[in-house]
Design a protein around this motif. Structure first.
Motif, PDB file in Angstrom:
ATOM      1  N   LEU A  64     -47.428 -51.629  37.096  1.00 28.99           N
ATOM      2  CA  LEU A  64     -46.407 -51.644  37.911  1.00 28.99           C
ATOM      3  C   LEU A  64     -46.846 -51.144  39.310  1.00 28.99           C
ATOM      4  CD1 LEU A  64     -43.744 -50.308  35.438  1.00 28.99           C
ATOM      5  CD2 LEU A  64     -44.266 -52.652  35.877  1.00 28.99           C
ATOM      6  N   ASP A  65     -46.104 -51.535  40.367  1.00 34.40           N
ATOM      7  CA  ASP A  65     -46.440 -51.001  41.595  1.00 34.40           C
ATOM      8  C   ASP A  65     -45.645 -49.648  41.777  1.00 34.40           C
ATOM      9  OD1 ASP A  65     -43.694 -51.697  42.045  1.00 34.40           O
ATOM     10  OD2 ASP A  65     -44.108 -53.125  43.370  1.00 34.40           O
ATOM     11  N   ASP A  66     -45.695 -49.113  42.703  1.00 39.01           N
ATOM     12  CA  ASP A  66     -44.988 -47.628  43.121  1.00 39.01           C
ATOM     13  C   ASP A  66     -43.560 -47.850  42.845  1.00 39.01           C
ATOM     14  OD1 ASP A  66     -45.139 -49.084  45.491  1.00 39.01           O
ATOM     15  OD2 ASP A  66     -45.071 -47.445  46.567  1.00 39.01           O
ATOM     16  N   ASN A  67     -42.884 -48.981  43.018  1.00 39.53           N
ATOM     17  CA  ASN A  67     -41.408 -49.202  43.077  1.00 39.53           C
ATOM     18  C   ASN A  67     -40.891 -49.570  41.669  1.00 39.53           C
ATOM     19  OD1 ASN A  67     -40.855 -48.514  45.645  1.00 39.53           O
ATOM     20  ND2 ASN A  67     -41.554 -50.451  46.475  1.00 39.53           N
ATOM     21  N   GLY A  68     -41.942 -49.780  40.693  1.00 41.54           N
ATOM     22  CA  GLY A  68     -41.626 -50.157  39.506  1.00 41.54           C
ATOM     23  C   GLY A  68     -41.803 -51.661  39.305  1.00 41.54           C
ATOM     24  N   ARG A  69     -42.357 -52.647  39.964  1.00 42.91           N
ATOM     25  CA  ARG A  69     -42.395 -53.887  39.822  1.00 42.91           C
ATOM     26  C   ARG A  69     -43.470 -54.104  39.129  1.00 42.91           C
ATOM     27  NH1 ARG A  69     -39.963 -53.595  45.373  1.00 42.91           N
ATOM     28  NH2 ARG A  69     -42.252 -53.978  46.134  1.00 42.91           N
ATOM     29  N   TYR A  70     -43.469 -55.465  38.453  1.00 45.81           N
ATOM     30  CA  TYR A  70     -44.233 -55.687  37.573  1.00 45.81           C
ATOM     31  C   TYR A  70     -45.402 -56.519  38.381  1.00 45.81           C
ATOM     32  CZ  TYR A  70     -47.154 -58.804  34.540  1.00 45.81           C
ATOM     33  OH  TYR A  70     -48.163 -59.536  33.746  1.00 45.81           O
ATOM     34  N   LEU A  71     -46.870 -55.940  38.018  1.00 48.12           N
ATOM     35  CA  LEU A  71     -47.946 -56.531  38.881  1.00 48.12           C
ATOM     36  C   LEU A  71     -49.221 -57.263  37.961  1.00 48.12           C
ATOM     37  CD1 LEU A  71     -48.851 -53.353  41.068  1.00 48.12           C
ATOM     38  CD2 LEU A  71     -47.826 -55.532  41.797  1.00 48.12           C
ATOM     39  N   ALA A  72     -49.157 -56.550  36.631  1.00 53.08           N
ATOM     40  CA  ALA A  72     -50.239 -57.383  35.707  1.00 53.08           C
ATOM     41  C   ALA A  72     -49.910 -56.958  34.361  1.00 53.08           C
ATOM     42  CB  ALA A  72     -51.577 -57.188  36.214  1.00 53.08           C
ATOM     43  N   GLY A  73     -50.747 -57.640  33.233  1.00 53.15           N
ATOM     44  CA  GLY A  73     -50.791 -56.825  31.891  1.00 53.15           C
ATOM     45  C   GLY A  73     -49.271 -57.299  31.177  1.00 53.15           C
ATOM     46  N   ALA A  74     -49.025 -56.655  30.144  1.00 53.27           N
ATOM     47  CA  ALA A  74     -47.837 -56.736  29.215  1.00 53.27           C
ATOM     48  C   ALA A  74     -46.957 -55.560  29.357  1.00 53.27           C
ATOM     49  CB  ALA A  74     -48.461 -57.139  27.774  1.00 53.27           C
ATOM     50  N   ILE A  75     -45.881 -55.808  29.802  1.00 51.41           N
ATOM     51  CA  ILE A  75     -44.810 -54.718  29.917  1.00 51.41           C
ATOM     52  C   ILE A  75     -43.707 -55.092  28.674  1.00 51.41           C
ATOM     53  CG2 ILE A  75     -43.204 -53.740  31.151  1.00 51.41           C
ATOM     54  CD1 ILE A  75     -45.845 -53.053  32.194  1.00 51.41           C
ATOM     55  N   ALA A  76     -43.363 -54.173  28.104  1.00 54.18           N
ATOM     56  CA  ALA A  76     -42.444 -54.048  26.957  1.00 54.18           C
ATOM     57  C   ALA A  76     -41.109 -54.350  27.799  1.00 54.18           C
ATOM     58  CB  ALA A  76     -42.260 -53.271  26.156  1.00 54.18           C
ATOM     59  N   SER A  77     -40.163 -55.412  27.676  1.00 53.23           N
ATOM     60  CA  SER A  77     -38.789 -55.416  28.304  1.00 53.23           C
ATOM     61  C   SER A  77     -37.944 -54.174  27.620  1.00 53.23           C
ATOM     62  CB  SER A  77     -38.127 -56.647  28.047  1.00 53.23           C
ATOM     63  OG  SER A  77     -37.934 -56.700  26.728  1.00 53.23           O
ATOM     64  N   ARG A  78     -36.820 -54.144  28.617  1.00 55.22           N
ATOM     65  CA  ARG A  78     -35.889 -52.846  27.980  1.00 55.22           C
ATOM     66  C   ARG A  78     -35.311 -53.410  26.914  1.00 55.22           C
ATOM     67  NH1 ARG A  78     -35.123 -49.200  31.929  1.00 55.22           N
ATOM     68  NH2 ARG A  78     -35.695 -49.789  34.375  1.00 55.22           N
ATOM     69  N   ALA A  79     -34.821 -54.686  26.668  1.00 59.57           N
ATOM     70  CA  ALA A  79     -34.209 -54.735  25.431  1.00 59.57           C
ATOM     71  C   ALA A  79     -35.248 -54.652  24.121  1.00 59.57           C
ATOM     72  CB  ALA A  79     -33.804 -56.231  25.319  1.00 59.57           C
ATOM     73  N   MET A  80     -36.541 -54.998  24.387  1.00 58.46           N
ATOM     74  CA  MET A  80     -37.430 -54.850  23.429  1.00 58.46           C
ATOM     75  C   MET A  80     -37.637 -53.386  23.109  1.00 58.46           C
ATOM     76  SD  MET A  80     -39.565 -56.390  21.182  1.00 58.46           S
ATOM     77  CE  MET A  80     -39.340 -58.001  22.023  1.00 58.46           C
ATOM     78  N   VAL A  81     -37.575 -52.518  24.112  1.00 64.15           N
ATOM     79  CA  VAL A  81     -37.763 -51.031  23.973  1.00 64.15           C
ATOM     80  C   VAL A  81     -36.687 -50.463  23.248  1.00 64.15           C
ATOM     81  CG1 VAL A  81     -37.528 -48.625  25.003  1.00 64.15           C
ATOM     82  CG2 VAL A  81     -39.223 -50.558  26.077  1.00 64.15           C
ATOM     83  N   VAL A  82     -35.544 -51.059  23.467  1.00 64.08           N
ATOM     84  CA  VAL A  82     -34.194 -50.505  22.497  1.00 64.08           C
ATOM     85  C   VAL A  82     -34.371 -51.198  21.090  1.00 64.08           C
ATOM     86  CG1 VAL A  82     -31.685 -50.584  22.261  1.00 64.08           C
ATOM     87  CG2 VAL A  82     -32.583 -50.418  24.488  1.00 64.08           C
ATOM     88  N   VAL A  83     -34.593 -52.544  20.930  1.00 59.06           N
ATOM     89  CA  VAL A  83     -34.595 -52.966  19.676  1.00 59.06           C
ATOM     90  C   VAL A  83     -35.577 -52.514  18.767  1.00 59.06           C
ATOM     91  CG1 VAL A  83     -34.635 -55.321  18.423  1.00 59.06           C
ATOM     92  CG2 VAL A  83     -33.212 -55.196  20.650  1.00 59.06           C
ATOM     93  N   ALA A  84     -36.828 -52.337  19.316  1.00 58.10           N
ATOM     94  CA  ALA A  84     -38.115 -52.256  18.298  1.00 58.10           C
ATOM     95  C   ALA A  84     -38.284 -50.744  18.463  1.00 58.10           C
ATOM     96  CB  ALA A  84     -39.062 -53.092  18.658  1.00 58.10           C
ATOM     97  N   SER A  85     -37.564 -49.796  18.941  1.00 62.62           N
ATOM     98  CA  SER A  85     -37.858 -48.474  18.982  1.00 62.62           C
ATOM     99  C   SER A  85     -39.007 -47.876  19.626  1.00 62.62           C
ATOM    100  CB  SER A  85     -37.396 -47.701  17.664  1.00 62.62           C
ATOM    101  OG  SER A  85     -36.166 -47.882  17.357  1.00 62.62           O
ATOM    102  N   ILE A  86     -39.553 -48.781  20.723  1.00 63.83           N
ATOM    103  CA  ILE A  86     -40.845 -48.689  21.456  1.00 63.83           C
ATOM    104  C   ILE A  86     -40.692 -47.473  22.371  1.00 63.83           C
ATOM    105  CG2 ILE A  86     -42.657 -49.636  22.683  1.00 63.83           C
ATOM    106  CD1 ILE A  86     -41.725 -52.329  21.462  1.00 63.83           C
ATOM    107  N   ASP A  87     -41.854 -46.690  22.377  1.00 65.59           N
ATOM    108  CA  ASP A  87     -42.023 -45.636  23.663  1.00 65.59           C
ATOM    109  C   ASP A  87     -42.621 -46.272  24.478  1.00 65.59           C
ATOM    110  OD1 ASP A  87     -40.413 -43.975  22.198  1.00 65.59           O
ATOM    111  OD2 ASP A  87     -42.011 -43.118  20.938  1.00 65.59           O
ATOM    112  N   ARG A  88     -42.746 -45.725  25.838  1.00 67.03           N
ATOM    113  CA  ARG A  88     -43.659 -46.241  26.999  1.00 67.03           C
ATOM    114  C   ARG A  88     -44.041 -45.063  27.519  1.00 67.03           C
ATOM    115  NH1 ARG A  88     -40.918 -51.086  30.457  1.00 67.03           N
ATOM    116  NH2 ARG A  88     -39.651 -49.389  31.349  1.00 67.03           N
ATOM    117  N   ILE A  89     -45.403 -44.966  27.678  1.00 67.55           N
ATOM    118  CA  ILE A  89     -45.966 -43.946  28.178  1.00 67.55           C
ATOM    119  C   ILE A  89     -46.662 -44.402  29.656  1.00 67.55           C
ATOM    120  CG2 ILE A  89     -48.280 -42.404  28.290  1.00 67.55           C
ATOM    121  CD1 ILE A  89     -48.076 -42.669  25.371  1.00 67.55           C
ATOM    122  N   GLN A  90     -46.334 -43.499  30.656  1.00 64.64           N
ATOM    123  CA  GLN A  90     -46.631 -43.966  32.110  1.00 64.64           C
ATOM    124  C   GLN A  90     -47.905 -43.193  32.663  1.00 64.64           C
ATOM    125  OE1 GLN A  90     -43.166 -44.045  34.577  1.00 64.64           O
ATOM    126  NE2 GLN A  90     -42.650 -46.086  33.985  1.00 64.64           N
TER     127      GLN A  90
END
Length: 468
Positions: free
Chosen positions: A110-136
């Motif tokens: 992600l860029d400094d504003n949190g916009r997608y740049l590259a790779g695979a990012i778990a969506s917010r819905a996926m974070v909630v449904v699958a109980s996924i944590d995100r390490i930044q």
């Protein structure tokens, strides 16, 4: 106020919840299957990989002064970050591999504003449904924040491969979820329309019945419960129509029966008042007969009304119905003699004990014998016989001519019904005795049947339940 939920909404939520339940089970099965083959966790290596990759990206960012060095295609950017992560681990051709193979599918930029740049990012819905944590992991270039590396991690390290699969398929899952909602709406709409039309017709038909339009019928041809309900509705409507017709006939017949004696009384009283007739004993006797006729009619109507309301009391005991029949027949011997009629009774049946009210049953037998004595031609005969059929006692009262026309036999026992050609008003009675008798027998769980008699007149059959 009670919340009203339509059938369409109920069906929609039912179908949608079913699809969601199936999808949830499928996801859990996939996670279980994948985690069952997951490699041992290497969670402590993830931060090392992030640090190495962050250092490599910051070097390129410093050289280009921005993220312009990233591929232009989104699909290429997705693969580019994977390759960049593998590059920092060494030369793949020489066999260098990640200890956590799924990491390349769980990392994004992600860029400094949190916009997608590259790779695979778990969506917010996926974070909630699958109980996924995100390490930044922040990427710092010359003391300034340039972006973030984001890694999706499951709460259970053994599920990292499953998390990678879900992130990889999240777009397809989103399409599947949208399709599920769409088909839920479509299925619910079709099902609701399938059910709503007959239900609406049932509701409208019920309203019409409530307004007294008893001729209402529903032409719903279905093989399910709604079709059965429509058939029941039509049967109820037909029954109500018959009852309304009977009620109107009842009012008309009652008015007609009351009018005759009242008209005679009025004529006699007006004649006395005008001096046309004198107050003789014969005049008073005629008026008294009319009053007695009115009194008898009103009493019979009252008894029938009480029976209709179920308020008539019966004192039922064990009794011999055949013995009662013999007793009442003996009381009518003189009346039969005066009418020039002969009466006979058959042998005693093998059983005759019933549970009944002797006074009420005596009234029924008396009505039947009175009917025979009143309407049978002089020189005729009356025969009484009994028979046992299973647990039923049948007592038959047969008389000779005149007969009741075959087409009118099913009306014998109706209120105010008389066969005008031979059994008419001149012999007395308003046609209520047999109707009252039928109600008494039905209150004893029996039946009173009428048919043509082999003697040429009418056969009345009393059916009573025998005591066991």
């Amino acid at each position: 106020m009670r919340l009203r939920v339509s059938i369409g909404k109920r069906l929609f939520f039912a179908v949608l919840l079913s699809i969601v339940a199936v999808a949830a089970i499928g996801v859990e099965l996939v996670r279980w299957k994948l985690s069952d083959h997951a490699l041992p966790s290497a969670a402590h290596d993830d931060m090392d990989h992030l640090d190495e990759l962050a250092g490599a990206l910051s070097t390129q960012y410093r050289y280009h002064h921005d993220w312009s060095f990233l591929p232009t295609s989104l699909e290429q950017r997705k693969r580019w970050l994977r390759d960049a992560l593998l590059d920092v681990q060494g030369d793949q051709k020489n066999g260098a591999t990640l200890r956590s193979p799924s990491l390349v599918y769980r990392i994004g930029l992600l860029d400094d504003n949190g916009r997608y740049l590259a790779g695979a990012i778990a969506s917010r819905a996926m974070v909630v449904v699958a109980s996924i944590d995100r390490i930044q992991r922040p990427i710092i270039v010359d003391g300034r924040l340039a972006g973030y590396l984001v890694v999706a991690k499951s709460q259970n390290p053994d599920d990292e491969l499953a998390v990678a699969f879900l992130i990889e398929q999240q777009r397809n899952l989103l399409i599947l979820a949208g399709a599920s909602v769409f088909f839920s709406v479509l299925a619910a709409a079709l099902l609701a329309a399938h059910f709503r039309r007959p239900v609406k017709r049932l509701v409208n038909g019920t309203r019409l019945l409530g307004q007294g339009q008893f001729a209402t019928r529903l032409s719903i041809r279905r093989s399910d419960e709604l079709g059965e309900l429509a058939d029941t509705f039509n049967q109820v409507a037909m029954r109500l129509q018959d009852m309304e017709r009977d009620r109107q006939q009842w009012v008309a017949d009652t008015s007609h029966e009351l009018r005759t004696p009242l008209s005679v009384l009025q004529a006699q009283m007006e004649a006395l008042q005008d001096g046309i007739r004198t107050a003789t004993p014969d005049t008073f006797a005629l008026m008294l007969r009319q009053v007695q006729s009115l009194t008898k009619l009103v009493d019979e109507l009252y008894v029938l009304a009480r029976a209709d309301l179920g308020s008539r009391q019966y004192n039922k005991v064990s009794m011999d119905a055949w013995l009662l029949m013999q007793d009442v027949l003996a009381d009518y011997a003189e009346k039969f003699r005066i009418a020039a009629l002969s009466a006979s009774i058959s042998a005693v049946p093998s059983r005759g004990i019933v549970h009944g009210d002797s006074e009420r049953l005596r009234q029924v037998i008396g009505n039947l014998l009175e009917n025979s004595a009143r309407y049978t031609d002089a020189g005729g005969r009356i025969e009484i016989s009994g028979a046992i059929f299973g647990q039923e006692l049948h007592i038959m009262v047969d008389d000779s001519a005149p007969a009741v026309p075959t087409e009118l036999l099913n009306r014998v026992g109706e209120r105010f019904f008389r066969v005008e050609s031979s059994r008419n008003r001149q012999f007395g009675g308003a046609g209520l005795g047999l109707a009252l008798s039928r109600q008494i027998i039905e209150a004893h769980d029996g039946s009173l049947l009428f048919a043509a008699s082999p003697l040429g007149g009418l056969r009345a059959t009393i059916v009573l339940q025998l005591e066991t």
